[in-house]
Design an enzyme around this catalytic site. Structure first.
Site, PDB file in Angstrom:
ATOM      1  N   ARG A 101     -10.063 -11.626   2.518  1.00  0.00           N
ATOM      2  CA  ARG A 101     -10.709 -12.775   2.014  1.00  0.00           C
ATOM      3  C   ARG A 101     -10.259 -14.204   1.865  1.00  0.00           C
ATOM      4  NH1 ARG A 101     -11.307  -9.875  -3.670  1.00  0.00           N
ATOM      5  NH2 ARG A 101     -11.105  -8.082  -2.102  1.00  0.00           N
ATOM      6  N   LYS A 132       0.823  -1.215  -0.018  1.00  0.00           N
ATOM      7  CA  LYS A 132      -0.039   0.153  -0.070  1.00  0.00           C
ATOM      8  C   LYS A 132       1.004   1.361   0.205  1.00  0.00           C
ATOM      9  CE  LYS A 132      -3.757  -1.808   2.761  1.00  0.00           C
ATOM     10  NZ  LYS A 132      -4.944  -1.824   1.798  1.00  0.00           N
TER      11      LYS A 132
HETATM   12  N1  BES Z   1      -7.882  -3.938   4.763  1.00  0.00           N
HETATM   13  C1  BES Z   1      -8.201  -3.426   3.276  1.00  0.00           C
HETATM   14  C2  BES Z   1      -9.581  -2.820   3.118  1.00  0.00           C
HETATM   15  C3  BES Z   1      -9.920  -1.415   3.549  1.00  0.00           C
HETATM   16  C4  BES Z   1      -9.627  -0.410   2.953  1.00  0.00           C
HETATM   17  C5  BES Z   1     -10.086  -1.387   5.038  1.00  0.00           C
HETATM   18  C6  BES Z   1      -9.915   0.998   3.495  1.00  0.00           C
HETATM   19  C7  BES Z   1     -10.498  -0.259   5.687  1.00  0.00           C
HETATM   20  C8  BES Z   1     -10.428   1.094   4.986  1.00  0.00           C
HETATM   21  C9  BES Z   1      -8.178  -4.676   2.395  1.00  0.00           C
HETATM   22  O1  BES Z   1      -7.424  -5.652   2.900  1.00  0.00           O
HETATM   23  C10 BES Z   1      -7.723  -4.222   0.990  1.00  0.00           C
HETATM   24  O2  BES Z   1      -6.522  -4.081   1.146  1.00  0.00           O
HETATM   25  N2  BES Z   1      -8.582  -4.234   0.003  1.00  0.00           N
HETATM   26  C11 BES Z   1      -8.351  -3.935  -1.345  1.00  0.00           C
HETATM   27  C12 BES Z   1      -8.693  -5.054  -2.271  1.00  0.00           C
HETATM   28  C13 BES Z   1      -8.191  -4.877  -3.685  1.00  0.00           C
HETATM   29  C14 BES Z   1      -6.639  -5.114  -3.440  1.00  0.00           C
HETATM   30  C15 BES Z   1      -8.863  -5.886  -4.502  1.00  0.00           C
HETATM   31  C16 BES Z   1      -8.887  -2.589  -1.561  1.00  0.00           C
HETATM   32  O3  BES Z   1     -10.035  -2.496  -1.102  1.00  0.00           O
HETATM   33  O4  BES Z   1      -8.239  -1.991  -2.053  1.00  0.00           O
HETATM   34 MN    MN Z   2      -5.296  -5.557   2.123  1.00  0.00          MN
END
Ligand code: BES
Ligand code: MN
Ligand code: ZN
Length: 497
Positions: free
Chosen positions: A353, A279
């Site tokens: 997931r 990230k």
């Molecule tokens: N933990 C994050 C999602 C999240 C985003 C929680 C903002 C709280 C606030 C999750 O693990 C994630 O990174 N999701 C990705 C999924 C994508 C890679 C398909 C996302 O939402 O960008």
């Molecule tokens: Mn994530």
């Protein structure tokens, strides 16, 4: 803050601060507010006449009794419009009064039950809401920093009821509120503490305390145990983690197979860097809240134990960090989950997931009437529904969906239904495995839910709480930081089962 219930006249209370209330259409206060007004020689009525007190939502009038009663000050909380008043109004009124009392450095506060008098709400529910609004508003995260200016804390809150016939119900409502608030506060503290403190090991320690306190069976599986259970998806995420992963299972009434079984599953990523699909640095620290689902499940299990609910309730929280590391799982890896399905990794940041997949498969062994998972799963859900507005809800069972919708409305932890369209399944078709771990940007919340569905074979609800676990700013009884979202929702759902 201690809380107690007494029968009597609030104007005679020896508390330093009294809290009463006012609807926006009142010219001459009745009930407890009226009794205080009379004792103050009409000081409240006078403020109303001059328009200095209007009873609108959020208003808190402060009066000084000048010796007419034992209290140092009286707070008059606005309840707004009678026709719009409900239990959420009660919680907000209680929170407004409590926070003003705290600002004024009150030590002993006495309050009436908002809504149980003229508003005609049921006494027990109104008392629960008054106590919950107060206790949750009083919560302040105790950051371990060296400081002189420790925030003021109110010592005790006394709920005063004049009507002897209502006291029993009010005591019950307050007791329930104490149990529920303790669960919410447990969840808030887990989210608020830093990710080097709230590790999977810390989550397991917390679960052990809950189990010991409430006589629950507990299983904490490490890497070896997870391997024995073929949890390849959970282990893939844990592969790059320096902290030991913990797959935690709490069982309330575990051997009572005669009771209906509900399983709660919570995503427990104690820190989500994204892994190899890392990230951006900006706001990455917020990802300490990526165990918000697990925190809600542990908080709810604590309440389930405290209230000793007549159900078999299982809490499952797969906990691990998601780190970039020499051993970390990578895009293009193919992973086998515990139900034998193969997953092609295309984004290691879609880790929630993965751990849930093995959590949901494990839930199946309890022959559940319902499984509810809570996960800070997708940014896409926050884009769709907003931050702090509602959790996204997906379900394979309409009755279950309606029950959660009702529970969410009742406690104002709102959930909103989103669709499981078959197109979302197509988006996660893989050429080399049974499924892809990400469907990309479009419909990201739906494709993530469709992924999870592959690991369920029972009535199921998925709640995407990504926008709900962490609050950016103070709002009524939910202070900035960890919200504890999901605890009150789950408990309400279970109590009404
Ligand atoms: N933990 C994050 C999602 C999240 C985003 C929680 C903002 C709280 C606030 C999750 O693990 C994630 O990174 N999701 C990705 C999924 C994508 C890679 C398909 C996302 O939402 O960008
Ligand atoms: Mn994530
Ligand atoms: Zn995550």
């Amino acid at each position: 803050m201690k809380i107690q219930v007494v029968q009597g006249n609030i104007q005679e209370s020896t508390a330093d601060t009294l809290i009463v209330n006012l609807f926006d259409d009142v010219t001459t206060p009745a009930g407890a507010t009226g009794a205080v007004d009379t004792a103050l020689n009409g000081a409240i009525s006078e403020l109303i006449v001059h328009g200095d007190l209007t009873g609108k939502v959020g208003e808190v009038g402060v009066l000084y009794p000048r010796g007419t009663i034992p209290a140092k000050r009286v707070l008059v909380v606005g309840l707004g419009k009678r026709g719009e008043f409900d239990l959420e109004g009660v919680r907000k009124a209680a929170a407004a009064g409590l926070k003003r009392a705290r600002d004024l450095k009150a030590q002993h506060v006495a309050t009436i039950v908002h809504g149980a008098g003229v508003a005609g709400l049921e006494a027990q529910a109104a008392a629960q809401a008054t106590a919950e609004g107060s206790l949750l508003a009083a919560y302040q995260y105790d950051a371990p920093k060296q400081r002189e200016d420790a925030p003021h804390e109110i010592d005790s809150l006394t709920v005063v009821e004049f009507d002897k016939k209502k006291v029993k119900a009010i005591e019950q409502g307050v007791d329930t509120a104490v149990a529920i608030s303790d669960g919410v506060i447990l969840a808030r503290n887990l989210v608020n503490q830093p990710p080097n403190v709230v590790t999977p090991t810390k989550m397991a320690e917390t679960a052990h305390i809950i189990a010991a306190t409430h006589g629950m069976r507990i299983t904490v599986g490490g890497r070896k145990w997870a391997k024995e259970h073929n949890m390849g998806a959970f282990l893939a995420v844990a592969q790059g983690a320096g902290e030991k992963p913990k797959f935690i299972v709490l069982e309330h009434n575990g051997n009572r197979e005669d009771l209906d079984t509900i399983v709660l599953v919570g995503k427990g990523i104690t820190f989500d860097t994204g892994g190899i699909s890392i990230k951006p640095a900006e706001r990455m620290g917020d990802m300490k809240s990526d165990m918000g689902g697990a925190a809600a499940v542990l908080g709810a299990m604590k309440v389930v134990g405290a209230l000793n609910l007549p159900l078999r309730v299982i809490g499952i929280t797969p906990c691990t960090e998601n780190m970039p590391d020499a051993n970390a799982y990578r895009p293009a890896d193919i992973i086998t989950a515990s139900n034998g399905k193969t997953i092609e990794i295309i984004n290691t940041d879609a880790e929630g997931r993965m751990v849930l997949a093995d959590g949901l498969v494990y839930a199946g062994r309890y022959n559940p009437k319902a499984v509810i998972d809570l996960a800070t799963l997708t940014g896409a859900c926050v884009v769709a529904l907003g931050s702090g507005t509602a959790a996204g809800m997906f379900s394979t069972d309409d009755g279950l969906r309606d029950k959660l919708l009702a529970a969410g409305t009742a406690v104002h932890e709102r959930v909103w239904p989103l669709p499981l369209f078959p197109e979302y399944r197509k988006a996660i078709d893989s050429d080399v495995a049974d499924i892809l771990n990400s469907g990309g940007r479009f419909g990201g919340v739906g494709t993530s839910a469709m992924f999870l569905k592959e690991f369920t074979d029972y009535p199921w609800v998925h709640l995407d709480i990504a926008g709900m676990a962490l609050a950016e700013k103070d709002n009524s009884y939910i202070p900035r930081g960890g919200t504890g979202f999901g605890v009150r929702l789950l408990v309400e759902f279970l109590r009404n089962w």
